[in-house]
Design a protein around this motif. Structure first.
Motif, PDB file in Angstrom:
ATOM      1  N   ALA A   1     -57.374  33.391  36.708  1.00 28.70           N
ATOM      2  CA  ALA A   1     -56.434  32.770  35.771  1.00 28.70           C
ATOM      3  C   ALA A   1     -55.109  32.477  36.459  1.00 28.70           C
ATOM      4  O   ALA A   1     -54.508  31.412  36.248  1.00 28.70           O
ATOM      5  CB  ALA A   1     -56.220  33.680  34.561  1.00 28.70           C
ATOM      6  N   GLY A   2     -54.642  33.412  37.289  1.00 26.59           N
ATOM      7  CA  GLY A   2     -53.405  33.182  38.025  1.00 26.59           C
ATOM      8  C   GLY A   2     -53.537  32.042  39.023  1.00 26.59           C
ATOM      9  O   GLY A   2     -52.622  31.228  39.183  1.00 26.59           O
ATOM     10  N   TRP A   3     -54.679  31.970  39.707  1.00 28.40           N
ATOM     11  CA  TRP A   3     -54.938  30.887  40.666  1.00 28.40           C
ATOM     12  C   TRP A   3     -54.971  29.548  39.940  1.00 28.40           C
ATOM     13  O   TRP A   3     -54.367  28.567  40.389  1.00 28.40           O
ATOM     14  CB  TRP A   3     -56.258  31.161  41.368  1.00 28.40           C
ATOM     15  CG  TRP A   3     -56.496  30.346  42.614  1.00 28.40           C
ATOM     16  CD1 TRP A   3     -56.179  30.708  43.901  1.00 28.40           C
ATOM     17  CD2 TRP A   3     -57.129  29.070  42.707  1.00 28.40           C
ATOM     18  NE1 TRP A   3     -56.566  29.726  44.781  1.00 28.40           N
ATOM     19  CE2 TRP A   3     -57.160  28.705  44.081  1.00 28.40           C
ATOM     20  CE3 TRP A   3     -57.672  28.196  41.776  1.00 28.40           C
ATOM     21  CZ2 TRP A   3     -57.715  27.501  44.527  1.00 28.40           C
ATOM     22  CZ3 TRP A   3     -58.215  26.992  42.214  1.00 28.40           C
ATOM     23  CH2 TRP A   3     -58.239  26.659  43.575  1.00 28.40           C
ATOM     24  N   ASP A   4     -55.676  29.508  38.817  1.00 28.70           N
ATOM     25  CA  ASP A   4     -55.754  28.270  38.034  1.00 28.70           C
ATOM     26  C   ASP A   4     -54.376  27.824  37.557  1.00 28.70           C
ATOM     27  O   ASP A   4     -54.064  26.627  37.540  1.00 28.70           O
ATOM     28  CB  ASP A   4     -56.671  28.463  36.822  1.00 28.70           C
ATOM     29  CG  ASP A   4     -58.141  28.540  37.195  1.00 28.70           C
ATOM     30  OD1 ASP A   4     -58.490  28.134  38.328  1.00 28.70           O
ATOM     31  OD2 ASP A   4     -58.941  29.002  36.354  1.00 28.70           O
ATOM     32  N   LEU A   5     -53.548  28.787  37.159  1.00 30.20           N
ATOM     33  CA  LEU A   5     -52.205  28.461  36.681  1.00 30.20           C
ATOM     34  C   LEU A   5     -51.383  27.825  37.800  1.00 30.20           C
ATOM     35  O   LEU A   5     -50.672  26.835  37.577  1.00 30.20           O
ATOM     36  CB  LEU A   5     -51.513  29.726  36.169  1.00 30.20           C
ATOM     37  CG  LEU A   5     -50.112  29.543  35.580  1.00 30.20           C
ATOM     38  CD1 LEU A   5     -50.177  28.698  34.310  1.00 30.20           C
ATOM     39  CD2 LEU A   5     -49.486  30.899  35.278  1.00 30.20           C
ATOM     40  N   ALA A   6     -51.492  28.382  39.012  1.00 29.49           N
ATOM     41  CA  ALA A   6     -50.754  27.828  40.147  1.00 29.49           C
ATOM     42  C   ALA A   6     -51.208  26.412  40.459  1.00 29.49           C
ATOM     43  O   ALA A   6     -50.386  25.504  40.711  1.00 29.49           O
ATOM     44  CB  ALA A   6     -50.933  28.729  41.369  1.00 29.49           C
ATOM     45  N   VAL A   7     -52.515  26.191  40.436  1.00 23.91           N
ATOM     46  CA  VAL A   7     -53.053  24.860  40.727  1.00 23.91           C
ATOM     47  C   VAL A   7     -52.656  23.867  39.630  1.00 23.91           C
ATOM     48  O   VAL A   7     -52.251  22.731  39.919  1.00 23.91           O
ATOM     49  CB  VAL A   7     -54.584  24.933  40.888  1.00 23.91           C
ATOM     50  CG1 VAL A   7     -55.196  23.537  40.948  1.00 23.91           C
ATOM     51  CG2 VAL A   7     -54.936  25.712  42.151  1.00 23.91           C
ATOM     52  N   GLU A   8     -52.760  24.290  38.374  1.00 22.79           N
ATOM     53  CA  GLU A   8     -52.385  23.407  37.264  1.00 22.79           C
ATOM     54  C   GLU A   8     -50.914  23.001  37.357  1.00 22.79           C
ATOM     55  O   GLU A   8     -50.558  21.843  37.113  1.00 22.79           O
ATOM     56  CB  GLU A   8     -52.653  24.106  35.930  1.00 22.79           C
ATOM     57  CG  GLU A   8     -52.305  23.241  34.722  1.00 22.79           C
ATOM     58  CD  GLU A   8     -52.521  23.971  33.401  1.00 22.79           C
ATOM     59  OE1 GLU A   8     -52.307  23.348  32.343  1.00 22.79           O
ATOM     60  OE2 GLU A   8     -52.886  25.168  33.425  1.00 22.79           O
ATOM     61  N   PHE A   9     -50.053  23.962  37.734  1.00 20.16           N
ATOM     62  CA  PHE A   9     -48.637  23.639  37.884  1.00 20.16           C
ATOM     63  C   PHE A   9     -48.453  22.559  38.950  1.00 20.16           C
ATOM     64  O   PHE A   9     -47.680  21.622  38.783  1.00 20.16           O
ATOM     65  CB  PHE A   9     -47.845  24.894  38.257  1.00 20.16           C
ATOM     66  CG  PHE A   9     -46.381  24.646  38.462  1.00 20.16           C
ATOM     67  CD1 PHE A   9     -45.507  24.608  37.381  1.00 20.16           C
ATOM     68  CD2 PHE A   9     -45.866  24.430  39.737  1.00 20.16           C
ATOM     69  CE1 PHE A   9     -44.150  24.365  37.567  1.00 20.16           C
ATOM     70  CE2 PHE A   9     -44.515  24.188  39.934  1.00 20.16           C
ATOM     71  CZ  PHE A   9     -43.657  24.156  38.842  1.00 20.16           C
TER      72      PHE A   9
END
Length: 240
Positions: free
Chosen positions: A94-102
């Motif tokens: 979830a943290g990785w996805d959040l960074a990529v989405e940003f």
């Protein structure tokens, strides 16, 4: 009132003007790209005379550093409002996805933040974000899920997210494939975590039992060191 005279600002308005200049530069960056962030354009958008910018920033590079810091703070705020995920591997993803989405949502800002190797690494917001990442990694380590040491895990996680975003942004629209992001995330998880936890029971006692079980197989320590460590592990394993 906008600073249209180039005269000194009242003390109370100095931070407001600085904030207005940063916001104007960030808006220009997002709408028109880095080349649009010029002294004249930022001054016009912020409602100040060009010389006023240099009362707040040494040069335009200094302003861009402040915009990058604004980006780190914005990203940090998004991390802090996310839901708590109980499973540590799901939390990592979830943290990785959040960074990529940003990065995909803010391409110009992300490129400014991460396109140069060492930009922003001393930023307070960047460091706070890294502490959140290290907290996720510590959860993995405590549960026996971590395949590599914590420092290397942080580097792999950060590098794969940054690489995924910057590669995606470098591609023509018709060559962008969601499989790139999915594969990068799966590769990251495989590189830093194990398929089954090495420690079945969370906490120091479980970790001590797992380490004690493998202690006779290692040769790094001397016999005296192994005996001493074994004594410590016995005490930790027996603790409740």
């Amino acid at each position: 009132m906008p600073d249209v005279t180039g005269t000194a600002e009242p003390a109370g308005g100095r931070e407001l003007t600085r904030r207005r200049v940063i916001d104007a530069a960030a808006d220009l960056l997002a709408r028109e790209g880095r080349e649009a962030v010029t002294t004249r354009a930022v001054a016009a958008a912020a409602g100040v005379q060009p010389p006023a910018i240099y009362r707040h920033f040494v040069d335009m590079d200094g302003l861009l550093e402040a915009v990058a810091e604004h980006g780190y703070a914005t990203f940090l705020a998004s991390k802090q409002v996310g839901p708590v995920v109980e499973d540590p591997i799901e939390d990592l993803c979830a943290g990785w996805d959040l960074a990529v989405e940003f990065g995909l949502t803010n391409p110009a800002l992300y490129t400014l933040m991460y396109g140069e190797p060492r930009r922003g690494t001393t930023s307070a917001a960047f460091q706070a974000g890294m502490r959140i990442l290290l907290g996720r990694i510590r959860r993995l380590a405590a549960g026996g899920w971590l395949r590599v040491d914590e420092r290397l895990a942080a580097q792999i996680i950060h590098a794969t997210a940054r690489g995924a975003v910057l590669t995606w942004l470098s591609l023509p629209d018709d060559q962008r494939d969601q499989a790139l992001l999915t594969t990068m995330r799966e590769s990251m998880v495989a590189a830093v975590t194990t398929e089954e936890p090495a420690v079945q029971d969370a906490g120091p006692a479980g970790a001590a039992r797992a380490l004690r079980a493998t202690l006779p197989e290692q040769t790094t320590l001397s016999e005296a060191e192994r005996r001493l460590l074994s004594e410590w592990l016995d005490r930790l394993a027996a603790a409740r």
